[in-house]
Every structure is written in structure tokens, then in C-alpha cells.
Scaffold this motif. Structure first.
Motif, mmCIF file in Angstrom:
data_model
loop_
_atom_site.group_PDB
_atom_site.id
_atom_site.type_symbol
_atom_site.label_atom_id
_atom_site.label_comp_id
_atom_site.label_asym_id
_atom_site.label_seq_id
_atom_site.Cartn_x
_atom_site.Cartn_y
_atom_site.Cartn_z
ATOM 1 N N SER A 1 1.675 17.353 0.736
ATOM 2 C CA SER A 1 2.010 16.632 1.965
ATOM 3 C C SER A 1 0.946 15.580 2.248
ATOM 4 O O SER A 1 -0.150 15.612 1.693
ATOM 5 N N THR A 2 1.287 14.653 3.122
ATOM 6 C CA THR A 2 0.351 13.625 3.570
ATOM 7 C C THR A 2 0.019 13.891 5.031
ATOM 8 O O THR A 2 0.928 14.084 5.846
ATOM 9 N N TYR A 3 -1.266 13.912 5.359
ATOM 10 C CA TYR A 3 -1.708 14.245 6.707
ATOM 11 C C TYR A 3 -2.518 13.103 7.297
ATOM 12 O O TYR A 3 -3.324 12.465 6.615
ATOM 13 N N LEU A 4 -2.302 12.862 8.587
ATOM 14 C CA LEU A 4 -3.171 11.991 9.369
ATOM 15 C C LEU A 4 -3.901 12.874 10.369
ATOM 16 O O LEU A 4 -3.266 13.568 11.170
ATOM 17 N N GLN A 5 -5.228 12.851 10.322
ATOM 18 C CA GLN A 5 -6.025 13.759 11.136
ATOM 19 C C GLN A 5 -7.028 12.988 11.981
ATOM 20 O O GLN A 5 -7.386 11.842 11.685
ATOM 21 N N THR A 6 -7.503 13.647 13.032
ATOM 22 C CA THR A 6 -8.606 13.122 13.821
ATOM 23 C C THR A 6 -9.912 13.393 13.083
ATOM 24 O O THR A 6 -9.938 14.073 12.053
ATOM 25 N N HIS A 7 -11.016 12.889 13.620
ATOM 26 C CA HIS A 7 -12.312 13.108 12.978
ATOM 27 C C HIS A 7 -12.684 14.585 12.942
ATOM 28 O O HIS A 7 -13.447 15.028 12.078
ATOM 29 N N ALA A 8 -12.105 15.366 13.861
ATOM 30 C CA ALA A 8 -12.401 16.797 13.917
ATOM 31 C C ALA A 8 -11.515 17.605 12.974
ATOM 32 O O ALA A 8 -11.659 18.821 12.878
ATOM 33 N N GLY A 9 -10.593 16.935 12.264
ATOM 34 C CA GLY A 9 -9.726 17.627 11.330
ATOM 35 C C GLY A 9 -8.423 18.117 11.927
ATOM 36 O O GLY A 9 -7.693 18.858 11.270
ATOM 37 N N THR A 10 -8.113 17.719 13.148
ATOM 38 C CA THR A 10 -6.847 18.114 13.776
ATOM 39 C C THR A 10 -5.723 17.227 13.252
ATOM 40 O O THR A 10 -5.797 16.004 13.339
ATOM 41 N N THR A 11 -4.690 17.838 12.689
ATOM 42 C CA THR A 11 -3.573 17.086 12.123
ATOM 43 C C THR A 11 -2.707 16.501 13.235
ATOM 44 O O THR A 11 -2.218 17.224 14.101
ATOM 45 N N GLN A 12 -2.520 15.198 13.207
ATOM 46 C CA GLN A 12 -1.687 14.511 14.189
ATOM 47 C C GLN A 12 -0.314 14.159 13.628
ATOM 48 O O GLN A 12 0.662 14.043 14.367
ATOM 49 N N MET A 13 -0.223 13.990 12.316
ATOM 50 C CA MET A 13 1.050 13.650 11.687
ATOM 51 C C MET A 13 1.090 14.253 10.292
ATOM 52 O O MET A 13 0.107 14.210 9.560
ATOM 53 N N THR A 14 2.239 14.829 9.940
ATOM 54 C CA THR A 14 2.451 15.394 8.620
ATOM 55 C C THR A 14 3.693 14.762 8.012
ATOM 56 O O THR A 14 4.745 14.719 8.643
ATOM 57 N N ILE A 15 3.563 14.267 6.777
ATOM 58 C CA ILE A 15 4.691 13.693 6.054
ATOM 59 C C ILE A 15 4.926 14.572 4.828
ATOM 60 O O ILE A 15 4.054 14.727 3.988
ATOM 61 N N SER A 16 6.117 15.180 4.753
ATOM 62 C CA SER A 16 6.443 16.076 3.650
ATOM 63 C C SER A 16 7.880 15.833 3.227
ATOM 64 O O SER A 16 8.570 14.963 3.767
ATOM 65 N N ASN A 17 8.358 16.634 2.261
ATOM 66 C CA ASN A 17 9.744 16.490 1.814
ATOM 67 C C ASN A 17 10.748 16.797 2.918
ATOM 68 O O ASN A 17 11.892 16.343 2.874
ATOM 69 N N SER A 18 10.338 17.582 3.913
ATOM 70 C CA SER A 18 11.253 17.951 4.999
ATOM 71 C C SER A 18 11.283 16.924 6.125
ATOM 72 O O SER A 18 12.066 17.055 7.055
ATOM 73 N N ILE B 1 0.869 -1.174 0.000
ATOM 74 C CA ILE B 1 0.000 0.000 0.000
ATOM 75 C C ILE B 1 0.906 1.225 0.000
ATOM 76 O O ILE B 1 1.734 1.399 0.900
ATOM 77 N N ILE B 2 0.779 2.052 -1.010
ATOM 78 C CA ILE B 2 1.609 3.246 -1.159
ATOM 79 C C ILE B 2 0.692 4.461 -1.165
ATOM 80 O O ILE B 2 -0.228 4.557 -1.964
ATOM 81 N N ILE B 3 0.937 5.373 -0.245
ATOM 82 C CA ILE B 3 0.184 6.626 -0.184
ATOM 83 C C ILE B 3 1.172 7.759 -0.418
ATOM 84 O O ILE B 3 2.125 7.928 0.342
ATOM 85 N N LYS B 4 0.962 8.516 -1.470
ATOM 86 C CA LYS B 4 1.895 9.604 -1.762
ATOM 87 C C LYS B 4 1.139 10.807 -2.313
ATOM 88 O O LYS B 4 0.128 10.657 -2.993
ATOM 89 N N PRO B 5 1.629 12.013 -2.009
ATOM 90 C CA PRO B 5 0.978 13.228 -2.501
ATOM 91 C C PRO B 5 1.376 13.517 -3.939
ATOM 92 O O PRO B 5 2.309 12.919 -4.479
#
Length: 189
Positions: free
Chosen positions: A113-130, A101-105
Motif C-alpha cells: 500500500s501507499t501511505y501518507l503520514q504526518t511527521h509523527a507517523g500517523t497515517t492520514q491517507m492509504t492507497i491500496s487495491n481496495s 511522477i508515479i508512486i506505486k507499491p
């Protein structure tokens, strides 16, 4: 023998205004379950299996985003019921490696970027080039490897942890080397 026939669903084109929609749905049910919709590709005995592609619409309009692809679990309105899940599962293999399974922007003048968020839209994890930024508490119940180390703190006030030394060292408390709510740096060689 040969190629089976294709089946195409398409709405007409337009030179001025919106083109038509395509809606595929099953009927509602009272006293039973709603019908399912299955999309599947036929089996193959020669070469790789066929792909199933879902693509949002392209736009050439200035300052507008391309169409999104939304996968949403079903809503539950009954007392004590849970909403439906969304599962992404790689293909199973009987003799080789299972599918990944590959998830990429998307790429662009600036990579997405790739974001993992809660149901309320709060970002818990960000995956970017940095790198990977975690904005929540991490609970590790197994081994975690950080090849280049990891930062603890905020983006403006952080400390890099690149090595963890195990052992025991006693600090003489009578020398006032340590006091409440203060930190002291020690060099260990």
C-alpha cells in the motif's frame, strides 16, 4: 566517437559475513556552507536520456524485508530554522508533455500500500487495491470528482454518497418528523 568509459564503485563480495559499505560525503564547514553532492546523467542527442536508478538491496533470507531507499531532508538545529525539504519533480519538456511522477507499491502475494503520514507517523491517507482511505479531515478548495461516489463515516458505520441534489425543500416541523439528535430518511425522486 564511440562509447565513453564506465566508472564503477563496488565493495568486495563475501561468502561469510557482511560485505563492505560505500560512503560518499562532503566535509563539514565552519563559517560556510557544507559542500553539495550532485548525481546526474549525461545528455543524449539520439534516443531517450539515461536513467538514474536507486535500488535497495535484495535478500534471499526467510522472513526478512528487502533493503529500503531513504530520502531525507537535512536537519536544522538553529533557532527559527526549518528542516530541508524533499522534492520530486518530473522532467521539463520544451515542446512535449512534461514528465510524470508515479508512486506505486511493490507487488507480491499481497500488494503493498501507499501511505501518507504526518511527521509523527500517523497515517492520514492509504492507497491500496481496495481504494483510497482518508483518515483525516479533507478541505477541498477546488472541484473534487468521485466517479463512483464516496463513503462518509467509519469502516463499520458508513454511508455511501453517490449523488448530491441541489434545491430547496421545507419540512413541516409541527409533525415531529424531526427531533434533536435523530435522523430521518427521505426519498427524493
Amino acid at each position: 566517437s564511440g562509447v565513453s568509459g564506465a566508472l564503477t564503485f563496488a565493495t568486495g563480495t563475501t561468502s561469510n559475513g557482511d560485505s563492505g559499505n560505500i560512503a560518499i560525503s562532503t566535509g563539514g564547514a565552519t563559517g560556510g556552507k557544507g559542500g553539495e553532492i550532485n548525481l546526474s546523467v549525461g545528455t543524449s542527442s539520439v534516443g531517450p536520456g539515461g536513467s538514474l536508478t536507486l535500488t535497495g538491496g535484495q535478500t534471499s533470507a526467510a522472513s526478512q524485508a528487502g533493503g529500503s531507499v531513504l530520502l531525507t531532508g537535512g536537519q536544522a538545529t538553529g533557532t527559527g530554522s526549518s528542516g530541508g525539504g524533499v522534492y520530486l519533480t518530473g522532467g521539463q519538456s520544451s515542446s512535449g508533455a512534461g514528465g510524470s511522477i508515479i508512486i506505486k507499491p511493490g507487488g507480491g502475494s499481497t500488494s503493498g500500500s501507499t501511505y501518507l503520514q504526518t511527521h509523527a507517523g500517523t497515517t492520514q491517507m492509504t492507497i491500496s487495491n481496495s481504494g483510497v482511505t482518508v483518515s483525516a479531515t479533507i478541505t477541498a478548495q477546488s472541484t473534487v470528482y468521485a466517479g463512483g461516489g464516496f463513503y462518509v463515516g467509519t469502516s463499520s458505520n458508513k454511508a455511501l454518497i453517490s449523488n448530491i441534489l441541489r434545491g430547496q425543500y421545507t419540512i413541516d416541523g409541527s409533525t415531529s418528523a424531526l427531533s434533536a439528535m435523530t435522523g430521518v430518511d427521505f426519498t427524493i425522486t
